[in-house]
Design a protein around this motif. Structure first.
Motif, PDB file in Angstrom:
ATOM      1  N   GLU A   1       0.836  -1.200   0.000  1.00  0.00           N
ATOM      2  CA  GLU A   1       0.000   0.000   0.000  1.00  0.00           C
ATOM      3  C   GLU A   1       0.875   1.257   0.000  1.00  0.00           C
ATOM      4  O   GLU A   1       0.617   2.214  -0.738  1.00  0.00           O
ATOM      5  N   SER A   2       1.906   1.270   0.823  1.00  0.00           N
ATOM      6  CA  SER A   2       2.817   2.419   0.868  1.00  0.00           C
ATOM      7  C   SER A   2       3.491   2.629  -0.479  1.00  0.00           C
ATOM      8  O   SER A   2       3.640   3.769  -0.952  1.00  0.00           O
ATOM      9  N   PHE A   3       3.882   1.522  -1.128  1.00  0.00           N
ATOM     10  CA  PHE A   3       4.462   1.586  -2.471  1.00  0.00           C
ATOM     11  C   PHE A   3       3.463   2.228  -3.427  1.00  0.00           C
ATOM     12  O   PHE A   3       3.813   3.114  -4.231  1.00  0.00           O
ATOM     13  N   SER A   4       2.210   1.816  -3.342  1.00  0.00           N
ATOM     14  CA  SER A   4       1.178   2.333  -4.249  1.00  0.00           C
ATOM     15  C   SER A   4       0.940   3.825  -4.046  1.00  0.00           C
ATOM     16  O   SER A   4       0.579   4.542  -4.984  1.00  0.00           O
ATOM     17  N   HIS A   5       1.133   4.303  -2.809  1.00  0.00           N
ATOM     18  CA  HIS A   5       0.914   5.727  -2.499  1.00  0.00           C
ATOM     19  C   HIS A   5       2.217   6.530  -2.555  1.00  0.00           C
ATOM     20  O   HIS A   5       2.260   7.680  -2.080  1.00  0.00           O
ATOM     21  N   ASN A   6       3.261   5.902  -3.112  1.00  0.00           N
ATOM     22  CA  ASN A   6       4.569   6.564  -3.269  1.00  0.00           C
ATOM     23  C   ASN A   6       5.201   6.984  -1.943  1.00  0.00           C
ATOM     24  O   ASN A   6       6.029   7.908  -1.902  1.00  0.00           O
ATOM     25  N   ASP A   7       4.829   6.319  -0.874  1.00  0.00           N
ATOM     26  CA  ASP A   7       5.447   6.562   0.427  1.00  0.00           C
ATOM     27  C   ASP A   7       6.599   5.561   0.565  1.00  0.00           C
ATOM     28  O   ASP A   7       6.495   4.536   1.238  1.00  0.00           O
ATOM     29  N   TYR A   8       7.716   5.891  -0.086  1.00  0.00           N
ATOM     30  CA  TYR A   8       8.792   4.912  -0.265  1.00  0.00           C
ATOM     31  C   TYR A   8       9.499   4.560   1.040  1.00  0.00           C
ATOM     32  O   TYR A   8       9.896   3.404   1.244  1.00  0.00           O
ATOM     33  N   GLU A   9       9.675   5.518   1.929  1.00  0.00           N
ATOM     34  CA  GLU A   9      10.358   5.217   3.179  1.00  0.00           C
ATOM     35  C   GLU A   9       9.531   4.259   4.038  1.00  0.00           C
ATOM     36  O   GLU A   9      10.061   3.331   4.649  1.00  0.00           O
ATOM     37  N   ALA A  10       8.229   4.501   4.082  1.00  0.00           N
ATOM     38  CA  ALA A  10       7.350   3.587   4.824  1.00  0.00           C
ATOM     39  C   ALA A  10       7.365   2.200   4.194  1.00  0.00           C
ATOM     40  O   ALA A  10       7.400   1.180   4.890  1.00  0.00           O
ATOM     41  N   ALA A  11       7.357   2.145   2.852  1.00  0.00           N
ATOM     42  CA  ALA A  11       7.382   0.864   2.152  1.00  0.00           C
ATOM     43  C   ALA A  11       8.635   0.080   2.511  1.00  0.00           C
ATOM     44  O   ALA A  11       8.581  -1.126   2.802  1.00  0.00           O
ATOM     45  N   LYS A  12       9.803   0.759   2.501  1.00  0.00           N
ATOM     46  CA  LYS A  12      11.061   0.080   2.839  1.00  0.00           C
ATOM     47  C   LYS A  12      10.990  -0.534   4.239  1.00  0.00           C
ATOM     48  O   LYS A  12      11.411  -1.673   4.460  1.00  0.00           O
ATOM     49  N   SER A  13      10.453   0.245   5.173  1.00  0.00           N
ATOM     50  CA  SER A  13      10.353  -0.245   6.550  1.00  0.00           C
ATOM     51  C   SER A  13       9.430  -1.456   6.651  1.00  0.00           C
ATOM     52  O   SER A  13       9.754  -2.455   7.303  1.00  0.00           O
ATOM     53  N   PHE A  14       8.259  -1.385   5.986  1.00  0.00           N
ATOM     54  CA  PHE A  14       7.302  -2.488   6.071  1.00  0.00           C
ATOM     55  C   PHE A  14       7.808  -3.743   5.357  1.00  0.00           C
ATOM     56  O   PHE A  14       7.559  -4.864   5.818  1.00  0.00           O
ATOM     57  N   TYR A  15       8.514  -3.581   4.234  1.00  0.00           N
ATOM     58  CA  TYR A  15       9.082  -4.759   3.571  1.00  0.00           C
ATOM     59  C   TYR A  15      10.050  -5.475   4.513  1.00  0.00           C
ATOM     60  O   TYR A  15      10.033  -6.711   4.629  1.00  0.00           O
TER      61      TYR A  15
END
Length: 669
Positions: free
Chosen positions: A568-582
């Protein structure tokens, strides 16, 4: 010679104690003659048994009698043993079975006195019941079938009760053994000659079951509803589901668990049969008419509290728990499934296989899913003891689904599917076979096998059973996603959403995969589709479902929730959050031993970093994904990943392509 002939009629060996009994009954000298045969080397005597020294000696002794004498002697031995068989009691069943075997070897033509026909038929009835207690339903059927063969022409008039019981139990064994032809013939006789509607209920129930196990589930449901209507039982489905559930929980709120457990036993035989029909509706409707399930559950609980607890009453409570859990109240649902399991100790284990099965499906949302496997083994064993092949298969199907979600090695899964397929085919259970073979098809694709999987009547089942259709659409969407076929994944997940509301009222292990993978596909589509908001909403719904489940079982659901957060973070271009969640998804999957989902998290993170242009990080994650997929046994997936990486990184920097050149990232086989 005469003593050897007598012994040969009982097979290759007999116990010394039995020979003494036979000697007394027949008033013949046997033991001394058999001891002499031992001296001559014709027999062996050890461990309290006489054994023929060779099969051919036994065969020669038996053939010293002509065909007519063989039948005559078998019959006389059986009739001599019959009084002892009735008096043997629970401590010694060998006399009963031996007497029945001797009479059956003789056959009806050996009967000389008409009064003996009913005696022999009744002896076979008792032997069949004993075989059922031993869970040998093939042997039991042979006794009931032989008993029927001894009945005379006017047996429905002269020996009605005996005839009805023989036909009913033979039909039950035929159903257990998957012999639908014999079940049909037996049921026709009972329906034609039964003296009352109540006398026909058991056979009508078995016919309803046979329809449910085949591809005729809607017909089975309609037949069950008609029979219940004839018994004066109306489900009153005009109310809303919410009102029905509220009424049921209000009814139960006036009683403590101890009061429910100590409710008196149901004694009305017609109501006991009605509960069986309601039980069959529970399972059938949960697949095709889920809105109706709460009304069936309510009726079972109402009858149990008003008329007494029957052997089927635990089914009502376990389905209530499962339904409430699916609606989001897992704590209350967990309470009712535990109550259902406790009720088995009060009312008997007849419904144990189904109760354990449905209860386990709720437990996996509270306890680690890996622990659920042994529960389904218990459910399978309980079902087979009761001759309930349907619920034995259901336990096996759901155990296999739990194993898949738990990340069991794919080659082990394939062995499990092969074992299941043999049992389902043997017993003509086409619905279970269709659903498991759909999963088997995906496993073979992931392994990299070219083996074709054909599903009998798949098209018919998909058209008539919404749960089979739902499984079909999901499996197509899932495998398309795993092999990165965007258009196919989008098409099939859209079809899945079209039919998902009208299938499976229970909370099941399949819902875990549905929530995870339809959520992942939804976020994937959202990043590429014009109607992004619809897909964001779908993905978010799946994410919130997994988050709620993670609150009741962090072990099983935390990594899945984190992975959807990342996407979801990836889809919303929230890249830092995406990295953390991955990273959290990868770490949680590893901690909780979900190797296949650790692989998936690495793979999706690799696509994310590839999109950002961080090639070295992407390659590192692709390598890790490849390693974990290989550990899972998904060699076909490894090869697909290899081809993607080879084409995607062909123009990459020398640092990134070193892995390809050195063979760290290679095809699997």
């Amino acid at each position: 010679k005469a003593s050897l002939c007598v012994l040969s009629c009982f097979g290759s060996s007999a116990e010394t104690a039995f020979i003494k009994t036979l000697e007394r009954l027949l008033q013949k000298t046997l033991l001394n003659n058999l001891d002499a045969a031992v001296e001559e080397g014709l027999l062996d005597k050890k461990d309290g048994r006489y054994h023929f020294s060779h099969d051919r000696i036994q065969e020669a002794a038996y053939n010293m009698l002509n065909f007519v004498d063989q039948g005559r002697f078998h019959f006389s031995y059986g009739m001599a043993l019959a009084p002892l068989a009735y008096a043997a009691g629970k401590g010694d069943d060998s006399i009963l079975l031996t007497a029945a075997n001797q009479l059956n070897l003789a056959g009806p033509e050996a009967v000389q006195d008409k009064s003996q026909n009913a005696t022999v038929a009744n002896l076979n009835l008792q032997a069949g019941k004993k075989a059922m207690e031993m869970s040998d339903f093939v042997l039991a059927y042979s006794y009931f079938d032989n008993g029927i063969s001894f009945l005379r022409k006017k047996h429905w008039e002269e020996h009605y009760k005996l005839s009805l019981e023989l036909f009913d139990l033979a039909a039950r064994c035929a159903l257990t053994n998957g012999d639908i032809v014999s079940l049909k013939l037996l049921s026709e006789q009972v329906i034609a000659y039964g003296r009352s509607y109540e006398d026909k209920l058991n056979i009508l129930y078995l016919v309803t079951c046979s329809l449910a196990f085949s591809s005729k589930l809607p017909e089975s449901i309609e037949k069950g509803l008609d029979i219940l209507a004839n018994l004066g039982i109306d489900l009153q489905e005009s109310r809303s589901t919410e009102v029905c559930v509220q009424e049921t929980t209000t009814l139960l709120s006036t009683r403590t668990d101890d009061e429910i457990l100590n409710t008196r036993q149901m004694t009305d035989p017609t109501m006991i049969m009605a509960m069986k029909f309601l039980t069959k509706l529970e399972f059938g409707m949960t697949q095709t008419k889920p809105r109706s399930v709460p009304f069936v559950t309510q009726k079972m609980i109402e009858l149990s509290l008003a008329k007494g607890m029957s052997p089927m009453s635990p089914i009502g409570f376990v389905y209530l728990g499962s339904f409430m859990s699916k609606r989001g109240d897992i704590i209350s649902g967990y309470r009712y499934v535990k109550l259902a399991l406790s009720l088995l100790d009060k009312v008997g284990k007849e419904s144990a296989g189904e109760v354990i099965c449905i209860a386990t499906q709720v437990k996996i949302f509270v306890e680690p899913i890996q622990a659920a496997l042994e529960y389904h083994d218990d459910g399978y064993a309980a079902s087979m003891v009761a001759g309930d092949v349907s619920n034995a298969l259901l336990n096996t199907t759901l155990k296999d689904a739990c194993m898949y979600v738990a990340g069991v090695k794919l080659q082990t899964m394939q062995e499990e599917y092969d074992t299941f397929e043999r049992l389902a085919k043997k017993n003509n259970h086409s619905i279970f076979l269709a659903q498991v073979k759909q999963m088997q098809r995906d496993v073979l694709r992931l392994i990299g096998s070219d083996e074709e999987v054909t599903i009998p009547e798949e098209e018919k089942l998909v058209a008539s059973n919404n749960s089979v259709l739902k499984t079909f659409c999901f499996r197509k969407a899932y495998i398309s996603f795993m092999f990165r076929s965007y258009d196919d994944a989008k098409e099939h997940v859209s079809k899945f959403y079209d039919c998902r509301e009208n299938a499976w009222a229970n909370l099941m292990v399949t819902h875990i995969n549905h929530a995870l993978h339809t959520g992942l596909i939804s976020f994937w589509v959202a990043r590429k589709s014009r109607d992004a908001q619809k897909w964001y909403d779908r993905g978010n719904e799946c994410k919130m479902t997994l988050k709620i489940w993670a609150e009741s079982s962090q072990w099983t659901f935390e990594n899945k929730w984190y992975l959807l957060e990342a996407e979801e973070s990836f889809s919303h271009n929230d890249y830092e959050a995406a990295k953390s969640f991955y990273k959290q998804a990868i770490s949680s999957a590893k901690l909780h031993k979900f190797v296949h989902e650790e692989a998936l998290a690495y793979e999706l993170a690799a696509y994310f970093y590839l999109e950002l242009g961080e090639m070295e990080q992407s390659m590192e994650y692709f390598l890790a994904a490849h390693e974990r997929y290989h550990e899972w046994g998904a060699f076909g997936k490894c090869n697909s990943l290899f081809e993607f990486v080879k084409s995607s990184f062909s123009q990459a920097s020398s640092t990134v392509t070193t892995s390809l050149r050195h063979g760290e990232f290679s095809r699997s086989g």
